[in-house]
Design a protein around this motif. Structure first.
Motif, mmCIF file in Angstrom:
data_model
loop_
_atom_site.group_PDB
_atom_site.id
_atom_site.type_symbol
_atom_site.label_atom_id
_atom_site.label_comp_id
_atom_site.label_asym_id
_atom_site.label_seq_id
_atom_site.Cartn_x
_atom_site.Cartn_y
_atom_site.Cartn_z
ATOM 1 N N SER A 1 -6.053 0.479 -3.160
ATOM 2 C CA SER A 1 -5.163 -0.230 -4.080
ATOM 3 C C SER A 1 -4.335 0.760 -4.884
ATOM 4 N N LYS B 1 -15.640 -5.706 -3.867
ATOM 5 C CA LYS B 1 -14.465 -5.493 -4.707
ATOM 6 C C LYS B 1 -14.192 -6.712 -5.573
ATOM 7 N N PRO C 1 -5.487 0.122 -9.157
ATOM 8 C CA PRO C 1 -6.899 -0.294 -9.189
ATOM 9 C C PRO C 1 -7.341 -0.778 -10.576
#
Lengths: 344, 417, 297
Positions: free
Chosen positions: C134, B252, C137
């Motif tokens: 999230s 990520k 995002p």
């Protein structure tokens, strides 16, 4: 031979019997117990007891340290480097480590001890982190993987230290020496000054005592002994990693002192260390909830038996077998102290 | 006085607990006597109960061993043995491992130790197992496991041997990749593998720009990603990463920082955990080992393993596959040596080597002349590879254990058999 | 150093710094009000993240509502802990109890609480690491600088929490009482105010801040039962650096540590952390009370 502590320490026959009995039990123990595992726990208890005694020493001067593990680590690493890299004999490295630790303790202590109270608590905790990160980040200290294959202490004549039984006796001897040394300190003028400072640094100041100087001395003595314990730890476990000295170790050390009895500077840590080493191990049978039970036990002791084990026995007017404690006498409540002037 | 009573009661409870525990625990000796002809063989393991590698391996062992006992257990010299496995939490740390192994060897008196996962606990435990002459079949990556001084320790995972077969595939998929950065955990496993990987990559003509280490518990990978982006590598390598959530956090952070090159991982990622924290797009270009259960035509053993797992636990997790070959190696060694005596078993292995079949495929114990070890200590095994592309794992091919052996001998030199 | 890199490092620093600020404000409020050095603070932070995971990820509650729920849940946990442990403990202390004894015993009690919370959470949620998708995002790509929107949101949220705390402490009568109790509980009691419940609220407020910090950071990282132990040491460091009892000091200290770690890592590597610790010790040599605090004793 160190001078015995209190005037009446050896006078009473009961005490003499207790001392002899304890000595016999401790000496015979490894012959009776077959399990190497129990011996391992006893060795770890004795290391924990020494560390907790250094905590109590500082506490007797009104300093609460969370940094016992820092000098424990310094001792372990210093002795490992001296023995493994510089080729010193363990017994030669030992006094050198003590010297190194004393110098470092004097240097750092002169800064740390300036703020007694909360700031000292946190600084000592942070210092442990500094030592751990240094050990982890610096390549010559083995990094986070640590150092393995550390040799056992060299044999003295025919006496080898490879077996757990031999190491147990070695640790017993070290423990005894530390006990005698601390006992002598507590019954000397120094010990009395420490206790005076703890009760009231300001009052002590009016008597011409410089609290800073005496606290620094306590810090140096405590740290040096912790480093000494570290030496034996490194050569016993034969592996040291930064993680082994992590923050929780110092906190466990305090637990030993609190559980055993905070005002019993010598016997308290020993009893606390033995109990707190063995109980969680045996609680492994309850597996996952072991930390919950340990935590709950800790809370129960703090909330309802703040005198610790020894304090509780004393309060209940049962004669404790052995009055080996730093204080001349404790009052009935065991724990009440006079206020520090100006700080409540 | 009342208070004292309460206190004494507490102490009594404390003392009583271990005694009760001793009574409550299954008494091993009578068990053997009661069943008569079937004896019990005690083996042990230490696993981290706090990460998925440990938990999944524990689940796997708790599935395989009862089934193994049910199917007749071990037969050695005409004597039947049921396996009794003791597992302790090693917390993935050296001291945790040392304490757990100390207990296994001295308190539980296990004869063999299998399937340990973390290098730090394994290496720490060796100072107990080696003097006690307890054979250890373990999956750790540290080269200290195959140290010449060790006599009873066998690495059964392919950490030290899976890169030479992987690199040709990488070259094929990314012909223009020239530079690489290693991102590893700052511990025994990570340090050892980062060294190994940098070594092999250099030999195969890839420039290693940097070896970056992060503390084991790191969660914030943004600073690492920023640093990596300023180095501009073509390939990201993750030696020693626990291929779960933390792996996802690394992907990520790199994705957010704009990395678009290749990733290589010698460990199959735990997709459930990885995708819980990072979008699929971030994993594009990952070349990894494909679990042997996920290849187009899995072996019967692999199929069975997956079916058993799904039946017992529901769902499916690949993490345990990396570590269980140790169990099959141990069983094969005992059978071949025809003895449950630890010393006889290791003497047999030293003399004859060892080969075994596991759900992962074939494994062969080899010598490591490049580490100056003239003892069968390390493993080459069947390897399946895949490339993550367009949100799916694309099967790249299977390298047999023999091919892997040849590739390694060429890369490192020396006679391994 | 390019501007892009600078902005990137700055954002990284602010995200981490703001979380430490929230943590340390909570620690500080508890320490000054109830005189407890709260070792369980990291666990409160962890539970905050788990509550966020529970509401936001599993029950799909709205993001902001989940955050508020995490704050409220932790306030309750904090209040209960205080009532169950520290209130009983403080009854043992009298005016004549020495400060060091008091500090030690309450710190040890918080260690007991820490063990229980740590393992309790482990039993409740398992050892599995959890991830939270999230809520933001998107990635902002401005002039070649890539910044995750979530990080910006985290920074804004932290600023809002700090502002809210400021208003609470300095513009409401509750805040005045809280500060008064921190200063001298005896005097407040003499004024006819029940200091006991103020202290309960004080502990609850501190806990809520830790919980909010955990809940805010959770979608950026993963939720693990180790997360509390990792954050607590740096929190203590920030507390000491800023100076105990100074909110401004805490904010400056948090930002400073964030910046030092972020930029230090980029240019020095992992050793940066060591330098940060050493630097703090040096600052403490020069200013024993921390940047903006006063030296005690």
């Amino acid at each position: 031979m160190a001078k015995l502590p209190n005037k009446n320490a050896i006078g009473s026959r009961k005490k003499l019997i207790a001392i002899v009995l304890t000595a016999v039990v401790l000496l015979v123990l490894p012959l009776v117990i077959d399990s190497d595992y129990i011996k391992h726990l006893l060795i770890m208890s004795s290391l924990g007891a020494i560390l907790a005694m250094t905590f109590s020493l500082l506490y007797s001067a009104g300093l609460i340290t969370l940094g016992a593990a820092a000098f424990y680590a310094i001792g372990a690493y210093a002795s490992t480097l001296l023995v493994m890299n510089a080729g010193f004999s363990f017994w030669l490295a030992l006094p050198l480590v003590v010297l190194i630790a004393a110098v470092l303790a004097l240097g750092f202590g002169s800064v740390f001890v300036r703020n007694a109270g909360v700031a000292f608590v946190i600084i000592s905790l942070i210092f442990v982190q500094v030592v751990i990160i240094a050990a982890g980040q610096l390549e010559f200290l083995g990094g986070w993987g640590g150092i393995i294959g550390i040799s056992r202490p060299d044999a003295i004549g025919p006496v080898q230290f490879t077996s757990k039984t031999a190491f147990y006796y070695l640790m017993l001897a070290v423990l005894l020496l530390v006990v005698l040394a601390f006992n002598a300190l507590y019954s000397s003028r120094m010990g009395r000054v420490w206790r005076a400072i703890k009760l009231s640094p300001h009052l002590a100041g009016t008597l011409g005592i410089n609290p800073y100087k005496y606290r620094l001395l306590a810090f140096v003595v405590g740290s040096t002994v912790a480093a000494l314990a570290g030496c034996f730890y490194a050569h016993y476990s034969q592996i040291i990693t930064p993680g082994a000295f992590g923050g929780w170790l110092s906190i466990y050390v305090q637990l030993y002192a609190v559980v055993g009895g905070l005002e019993y500077y010598i016997l308290g840590p020993i009893i606390g260390a033995v109990l707190m080493t063995f109980v969680p191990e045996y609680l492994r049978i309850v597996k996952e909830i072991e930390p919950i039970i340990t935590g709950a036990l800790l809370l129960i002791i703090i909330l309802f038996f703040p005198g610790g084990i020894l304090g509780t026995i004393k309060n209940s007017k049962v004669d404790p077998f052995w009055n080996l404690k730093g204080k001349g006498r404790s009052d009935k409540t065991g724990f009440k102290e006079t206020a520090e002037v100006g700080r409540g | 006085m009342k208070k004292l009573m309460v206190f004494l009661f507490l102490i009594l409870v404390l003392v009583a607990l271990p005694v009760l525990g001793a009574c409550g625990a299954p008494p091993p000796a009578p068990a053997t006597a009661a069943t008569g002809d079937v004896k019990t063989l005690k083996i042990g393991s230490t696993l981290p109960f706090t990460n998925s590698l440990g938990i999944d391996t524990k689940k796997a062992l708790e599935m395989i061993i009862p089934a193994f006992n049910k199917a007749g257990g071990l037969t050695v010299n005409g004597q039947k043995y049921n396996l009794d496995l003791v597992i302790y939490d090693d917390k993935y740390t050296a001291d945790g491992g040392r304490a757990a192994v100390e207990r296994l060897v001295n308190e539980d008196k296990v004869k063999f130790i299998i399937c340990q996962v973390g290098s730090a606990p394994i290496v720490a435990g060796l100072s107990v197992t080696e003097p006690a002459k307890i054979p250890v079949f373990c999956g750790g990556a540290s080269e200290k496991i195959i140290d010449p001084k060790m006599q009873y320790t066998y690495g059964t995972a392919t950490w030290r041997t899976n890169l030479p077969p992987l690199f040709p595939l990488l070259k094929k998929a990314f012909p223009n990749a020239q530079t690489m950065v290693n991102l590893s955990p700052d511990d025994e496993t990570g340090k050892a593998l980062a060294r190994d990987h940098a070594n092999i990559a250099t030999k195969l003509g890839i420039k290693v720009l940097d070896n970056i280490f992060y503390p084991r518990d790191t969660q914030d990978f943004a600073p690492f990603a920023t640093k990596i982006m300023s180095l501009k590598p073509d390939i990201m390598d993750y030696p020693g990463a626990v291929a779960g959530t933390q792996f996802g956090l690394q992907f990520k952070a790199l994705y957010e920082a704009g990395f678009k090159g290749a990733h290589i991982s010698p460990m199959p990622p735990n997709m459930v955990e990885v995708l819980a924290v990072t979008p699929k797009e971030s994993m594009e270009g990952l070349i990894s080992i494909l679990p042997s259960t996920e290849i187009p035509n899995p072996t019967a053993m692999a199929k069975q393993y997956k079916a058993d797992w799904t039946a017992k636990y529901g769902g499916w997790s690949v993490a345990s596959l990396t570590w269980i070959p140790a169990f099959y190696a141990f069983v094969e060694a005992v059978k071949k040596a025809n003895s449950v005596d630890p010393e006889v078993v290791s003497a047999y292995i030293s003399k004859n080597g060892l080969q075994w079949e596991s759900p992962n495929g074939k494994g062969i114990l080899v010598k490591r002349p490049d580490y100056k070890v003239d003892r069968f200590c390390d493993t080459v095994a069947t390897l399946d590879f895949s490339l993550y592309k367009g949100g799916n794992f694309e099967y790249l091919g299977t390298i047999s254990a023999e091919e892997a052996l040849a590739a390694n001998q060429t890369a490192f030199g020396g006679q391994w058999k | 150093m390019s501007l892009g890199l600078f902005v990137q490092l700055l954002v990284n620093a602010l995200t981490i710094g703001s979380i430490y600020i929230l943590m340390v404000l909570g620690l500080d409020i508890i320490l000054r009000g109830t005189k407890i050095l709260n070792f369980a603070h990291g666990q409160l932070y962890m539970i905050g993240a788990y509550v966020m995971f529970l509401f936001f990820q599993m029950l799909h509650v709205n993001y902001i509502v989940s955050l508020l729920l995490a704050g409220i849940a932790l306030a309750i946990v904090g209040a209960l802990s205080y009532l169950g442990i520290f209130a009983i403990l403080s009854k043992r202390f009298t005016v004549s109890t020495s400060f060091s004894y008091r500090l030690l015993l309450s710190a040890m009690a918080s260690v007991g609480l820490m063990m229980i919370l740590q393992q309790g959470t482990l039993l409740a949620f398992g050892t599995q690491e959890r991830g939270i998708q999230s809520p933001f995002p998107q990635i902002l790509d401005i002039f070649d600088v890539r910044i995750s929107l979530l990080r910006v949101v985290i920074i804004i949220l932290s600023v809002l929490v700090c502002l809210g705390l400021y208003l609470l402490m300095y513009k409401t009568s509750f805040g005045r009482l809280l500060r008064a109790v921190s200063y001298d509980p005896e005097a407040v009691t003499l004024q006819g105010v029940n200091a006991f419940w103020i202290l309960v609220l004080c502990f609850a407020l501190g806990s809520a801040l830790a919980g909010l910090a955990g809940a805010i950071i959770a979608p950026l990282f993963s939720v693990t039962n180790q997360m509390g132990q990792n954050v607590i040491f740096l929190s203590f460091l920030v507390l000491l650096l800023g100076g105990i009892g100074s909110y401004r000091g805490t904010i400056i200290g948090g930002l400073l540590v964030g910046l030092l770690l972020s930029f230090g890592f980029q240019f020095l590597g992992g050793v940066a952390e060591l330098f940060v610790f050493m630097l703090v010790i040096i600052i403490l040599i020069i200013r024993p009370g921390g940047l903006l605090g006063e030296a005690t004793e």
